[in-house]
Design a protein around this motif. Structure first.
Motif, PDB file in Angstrom:
ATOM      1  N   ALA A  33      26.701  64.185  64.598  1.00  0.00           N
ATOM      2  CA  ALA A  33      26.181  64.440  65.945  1.00  0.00           C
ATOM      3  C   ALA A  33      27.224  65.085  66.858  1.00  0.00           C
ATOM      4  CB  ALA A  33      25.694  63.133  66.562  1.00  0.00           C
ATOM      5  N   ARG A  35      29.364  63.520  68.662  1.00  0.00           N
ATOM      6  CA  ARG A  35      29.540  62.704  69.864  1.00  0.00           C
ATOM      7  C   ARG A  35      30.783  61.828  69.739  1.00  0.00           C
ATOM      8  NH1 ARG A  35      23.511  60.461  71.542  1.00  0.00           N
ATOM      9  NH2 ARG A  35      22.645  62.496  72.141  1.00  0.00           N
ATOM     10  N   ILE A  69      30.528  53.832  65.645  1.00  0.00           N
ATOM     11  CA  ILE A  69      29.306  54.614  65.840  1.00  0.00           C
ATOM     12  C   ILE A  69      28.935  55.240  64.510  1.00  0.00           C
ATOM     13  CG2 ILE A  69      30.602  56.682  66.553  1.00  0.00           C
ATOM     14  CD1 ILE A  69      28.268  57.328  68.459  1.00  0.00           C
ATOM     15  N   GLY A  73      25.056  59.343  65.088  1.00  0.00           N
ATOM     16  CA  GLY A  73      25.057  59.003  66.511  1.00  0.00           C
ATOM     17  C   GLY A  73      23.919  58.121  66.954  1.00  0.00           C
ATOM     18  N   SER A  74      23.108  57.609  66.003  1.00  0.00           N
ATOM     19  CA  SER A  74      21.918  56.846  66.393  1.00  0.00           C
ATOM     20  C   SER A  74      22.205  55.391  66.717  1.00  0.00           C
ATOM     21  CB  SER A  74      20.873  56.907  65.272  1.00  0.00           C
ATOM     22  OG  SER A  74      21.367  56.260  64.098  1.00  0.00           O
ATOM     23  N   ASP A  89      21.728  51.866  71.359  1.00  0.00           N
ATOM     24  CA  ASP A  89      21.094  53.070  70.831  1.00  0.00           C
ATOM     25  C   ASP A  89      21.904  54.309  71.184  1.00  0.00           C
ATOM     26  OD1 ASP A  89      20.546  53.688  73.506  1.00  0.00           O
ATOM     27  OD2 ASP A  89      18.465  53.001  73.401  1.00  0.00           O
ATOM     28  N   ASP A  90      21.293  55.483  70.989  1.00  0.00           N
ATOM     29  CA  ASP A  90      22.029  56.745  71.169  1.00  0.00           C
ATOM     30  C   ASP A  90      22.255  57.109  72.624  1.00  0.00           C
ATOM     31  OD1 ASP A  90      19.437  57.343  71.822  1.00  0.00           O
ATOM     32  OD2 ASP A  90      19.228  59.031  70.450  1.00  0.00           O
ATOM     33  N   ARG A  91      21.818  56.251  73.559  1.00  0.00           N
ATOM     34  CA  ARG A  91      22.147  56.436  74.971  1.00  0.00           C
ATOM     35  C   ARG A  91      22.739  55.158  75.552  1.00  0.00           C
ATOM     36  NH1 ARG A  91      20.757  61.224  76.802  1.00  0.00           N
ATOM     37  NH2 ARG A  91      21.210  60.580  78.924  1.00  0.00           N
TER      38      ARG A  91
END
Length: 671
Positions: A33, A35, A69, A73-74, A89-91
C-alpha cells in the motif's frame, strides 16, 4: 523519468519529511500500500500515505509498546500497556479492543491482514484473527523479542531474547481455521541482537548485531556471511526480493547495499535512525529519528532533487483535537541569553517565572538576581547576596531571592530591588505575598516568623518540631506542617490556633487551596504514605478527603488544580473540592506543572527534548536541543530553562498582554 532512475545510479533525495507531535517511538511500512505507520511518545499513532499526507491520526488510551501493519495496509495492530491488543482498520478506526496474552513481547501481522501473532515472555506465541478472535497458539524455546511472517508461505521467523534465531512452520486446521506452529530449525548467535528482518520469501534473514555487523542467514537458518560497515548496525531492512538492503548505524550513517553486500551508496544522516523501512521494490526508504522527523528518501531522486521543508504530522481537517489536529509543534526558544561563564555552573542556577507581570528571574552562582522580560530584555540585576543555597519565590508583582542568611526582594511592578537588612541564620523556607502579608520565613527549620517588605519582624516563634512545608492564606493566616504530621495554623498576630486534628505520624505536603475551591477550603495537605489528600478550613479543620491511588512523591500547584505525582512519574490533578480532573503517566519526578487553558500542563525534560503536554498526553509543543537541559522554572507565562551557559525562555501566553503593557519596560533599580 530522471537520469538516475534510467541509469540505475543511486542518488537519494528527500521526497517528504513529517514531524510527529511527540518524540518518535517507531515506524512500520505497508509495502504494497505504500503507507507508513508511525507512533510517538504521546501514544499517538499516525497513518501517512505515499505523498506524505496524513490519512489519520489517533491517540491511544494507554502506552503503545509495539505496533505493526499488514503489507496491504488493511490492518493495524498495537500492543498497549496492561497487555492490551488494539486492532485498527485502514483509517485507524477501532476493530477490536481486547486483552492480549500476558506479558506480550513482540507483534507481527501477516501480509494480507488476516492474522495477528503476539509473542509472550511466557514462551508462547498466540494468534488472533483480524477481528480479535483467538485463533491458535504454539510454544517457543525462548521468549521472542522479534517476530515476522514469511510473505509467500506458511512460515515465521523469530529472534529469541537470548540471541537464538528460530524458524517455524505454520499449520492451519482445515475445519477450525486455527493456526499452529512447529519449530523446524534454530541458530545460536554469538553476539547481542538488534532488529531481525526477512525478504518476502524468507530466503534471506538479516540480523543487526551492532558492532558485529549485519549477519545473513538463509531460509533454513544457515549462516551466509556478515556485512561489515565500519559502525554499529542497528537497522537492516531488505526489499521484497533481497536485491537491495538499507542499513542504519548508531553513528548516524545510512548505507544502501546490493544483494551481494556491496555498498552502492552511503550517506551521513543528522541523527542515528531509530527506525528504518524499505519498500518492496527497493525504490525508496523511510527513516525516523527519535526527535520526531519521519523522512521518505527516493533512492533515485538525482542531484536536482529539491529540498523539502519538514511539516508537522497531524490529522485530516475533519478530525477532532483528540485525533491530533492540534499541538505537537516543534519550536525554538523565544530567546536564549548567556547568564553564566561556565557550563558546569548550570546545575547551581535557579530560575523562576512570574506571571503578573510576566518576568523571568535567574539567580546564578554569583548570587545576583537578574530579571528579564518575556521578550528577553534584561531589566537589571539586584544587589548581590552572600551565603549558600539559592531560593527563588514569586508572588503577584514580586520575586524574592534568598540564601541561607540574606534575602533580596524585587518589586517587578515598580522595577526596583532591595536587600532586606535582617539578621538571618540558615533560612530553610520562604514564602511571600507582599501585597497583604509580607514574608513568611523559617530559620533552622524550627524558628518561624512573619516580616514586612521593609525587613522588620511582625512576629517570631520557636517550634518544638522541624517544619516540613509552609503556606500563606487569607487574612494574614500562616500554615505549616511539622515533622510529626501536625498541621499548625497561626493567625495574623502569630498566635497558634488550637490543633484541629491529631498528628498523622508522617510529614504532610502543603499547598494553599487553588483558585475556584469551595469558600471554606483554605489549605490542601497530602499524606504520602497514607495516600490521602485533604482539604482544610482556615483554622485547619478537615473539610474533605480523597484517596490517592499511589504512594505520592510531590504536590504541585497548577492554576485551579493541584497535581499529585508518584516516584515513577504518574500524576493526578485534583480540584479544590478533591475531585480528580486528569491523569498522566508522566516521565519522572523532575516534571513540573503549569496552568494551561484546559488544565495543568506537564513540562518534562526527556533527553534531547523539552516537552509541554496536557495531562492526557496531548503535546502542546516540544523543543529539541543538542545541549542538555538544566534547571527550569515554569508558570502560566512560559517555561524558563538552562541550556548550557544560557537561560532560554519558551512563552505560553500572548506577548502583548495587558499586564506587560501596564508594567512597562523600565530598568530595575537597586536601592
Amino acid at each position: 523519468m530522471n537520469e538516475s532512475r534510467q541509469s540505475g545510479r543511486l542518488d537519494p533525495g528527500p521526497v517528504w519529511t513529517m514531524i510527529t507531535g511527540a518524540p518518535l517511538r517507531g515506524l512500520a511500512l505497508a509495502r504494497e500500500a505504500g503507507r507508513v505507520l508511525a507512533w510517538d511518545e504521546g501514544d499517538q499513532v499516525y497513518l501517512i500515505d505515499a505523498r506524505g499526507e496524513t490519512i489519520a491520526a489517533e491517540r491511544m488510551p494507554a502506552k503503545i509498546n509495539a505496533a505493526a501493519i499488514s503489507d496491504d495496509g488493511s490492518l493495524v495492530g498495537l500492543i498497549g500497556g496492561g497487555s492490551k491488543l488494539w486492532l485498527l482498520d485502514d483509517r485507524l478506526g477501532f476493530i477490536e479492543d481486547r486483552a492480549a496474552i500476558t506479558d506480550p513481547s513482540a507483534l507481527a501481522i501477516d501480509p494480507h491482514g488476516r492474522y495477528v501473532a503476539v509473542a509472550s515472555k511466557l514462551n508462547l506465541v498466540q494468534f488472533y484473527t483480524r477481528f480479535g478472535k483467538l485463533s491458535g497458539r504454539f510454544e517457543t524455546r525462548q521468549p521472542l523479542g522479534g517476530l515476522c511472517f514469511v510473505a509467500d508461505r506458511l512460515a515465521m521467523v523469530g529472534i529469541g531474547a537470548f540471541s537464538m534465531l528460530m524458524g517455524f512452520e505454520l499449520t492451519a486446521d482445515a475445519e477450525s481455521g486455527k493456526l499452529g506452529g512447529d519449530l523446524v530449525w534454530t541458530q545460536n548467535l554469538l553476539s547481542s541482537v538488534g532488529r531481525m528482518t526477512t525478504t518476502g520469501d524468507g530466503s534471506a534473514i538479516l540480523v543487526s548485531c551492532w558492532s558485529h555487523g549485519v549477519q545473513r542467514f538463509d531460509g533454513e537458518g544457515r549462516a551466509e556471511g556478515t556485512y561489515h560497515l565500519g559502525g554499529s548496525a542497528t537497522q537492516a531492512v531488505p526489499d521484497f526480493s533481497g536485491r537491495m538492503i538499507a542499513v542504519g548505524t548508531m553513528e548516524g550513517e545510512l548505507a544502501i547495499l546490493n544483494g551481494a553486500g556491496q555498498i552502492r551508496h552511503r550517506m551521513q544522516l543528522p541523527h542515528p535512525p531509530m527506525a528504518l523501512e524499505m519498500d518492496g521494490l527497493g525504490r525508496y526508504v523511510v527513516h525516523g529519528f527519535e526527535t520526531g522527523e519521519v523522512t521518505k528518501l527516493d533512492l533515485f531522486a538525482g542531484a536536482g532533487a529539491a529540498a523539502v521543508a519538514p511539516r508537522r504530522a497531524s490529522a485530516p481537517a475533519s478530525a477532532g483535537r483528540d485525533a491530533g489536529s492540534s499541538g505537537g509543534v516543534v519550536r525554538s526558544p523565544d530567546w536564549s541569553i548567556e547568564v553564566i561563564k561556565k557550563e558546569d555552573q548550570s546545575e547551581y542556577t535557579v530560575l523562576a517565572v512570574l506571571d503578573d507581570p510576566p518576568r523571568i528571574g535567574v539567580i546564578s552562582p554569583t548570587n545576583k538576581l537578574e530579571v528579564f522580560t518575556r521578550k528577553g530584555k534584561l531589566l537589571g540585576a539586584a544587589p548581590e547576596i552572600q551565603g549558600v543555597g539559592r531560593i527563588l519565590r514569586t508572588a503577584p508583582g514580586w520575586i524574592a531571592a534568598a540564601t541561607d542568611r540574606m534575602i533580596v526582594l524585587c518589586d517587578c511592578r515598580g522595577n526596583t530591588a532591595r536587600k532586606l537588612e535582617m539578621s538571618l541564620v540558615e533560612v530553610t523556607h520562604l514564602a511571600l505575598r507582599p501585597d497583604d502579608f509580607g514574608l513568611a520565613i523559617v530559620q533552622e527549620r524550627d524558628r518561624i516568623g512573619r516580616a514586612t517588605t521593609a525587613g522588620r519582624w511582625v512576629w517570631k516563634r520557636e517550634l518544638r518540631q522541624p517544619v516540613e512545608e509552609i503556606a500563606i492564606g487569607p487574612d494574614g493566616m500562616f500554615a505549616l506542617t511539622l515533622e510529626d504530621g501536625t498541621l499548625l495554623i497561626h493567625d495574623a498576630a502569630g498566635n497558634p490556633l488550637p490543633a484541629a486534628s491529631p498528628p498523622t505520624g508522617e510529614p504532610l505536603l502543603l499547598q494553599p487551596a487553588p483558585p475556584g475551591s469551595p469558600e471554606r477550603v483554605c489549605w490542601i495537605t497530602l499524606a504520602r504514605r497514607a495516600q490521602i489528600l485533604r482539604g482544610h478550613s482556615a483554622d485547619g479543620r478537615k473539610i474533605w478527603e480523597s484517596p490517592v491511588p499511589f504512594e505520592a512523591w510531590q504536590m504541585h500547584g497548577a492554576g485551579s488544580q493541584v497535581v499529585v505525582t508518584a516516584p515513577d512519574g504518574r500524576s493526578i490533578a485534583y480540584d479544590g473540592s478533591g475531585h480528580a480532573r486528569g491523569k498522566s503517566r508522566g516521565t519522572g519526578t523532575t516534571d513540573q506543572y503549569a496552568p494551561g487553558p484546559r488544565g495543568p500542563l506537564r513540562i518534562a525534560r526527556q533527553g534531547a527534548h523539552l516537552i509541554c503536554a496536557e495531562m492526557d498526553g496531548t503535546v502542546a509543543w516540544r523543543s529539541i536541543s543538542s545541549v542538555p537541559y538544566g534547571p527550569m522554572g515554569v508558570g502560566a507565562a512560559g517555561v524558563a530553562v538552562m541550556l548550557g551557559k544560557n537561560a532560554a525562555f519558551f512563552g505560553m501566553s500572548p506577548e502583548d498582554s495587558p499586564v506587560e503593557r501596564r508594567s512597562g519596560e523600565r530598568s530595575t533599580q537597586s536601592t
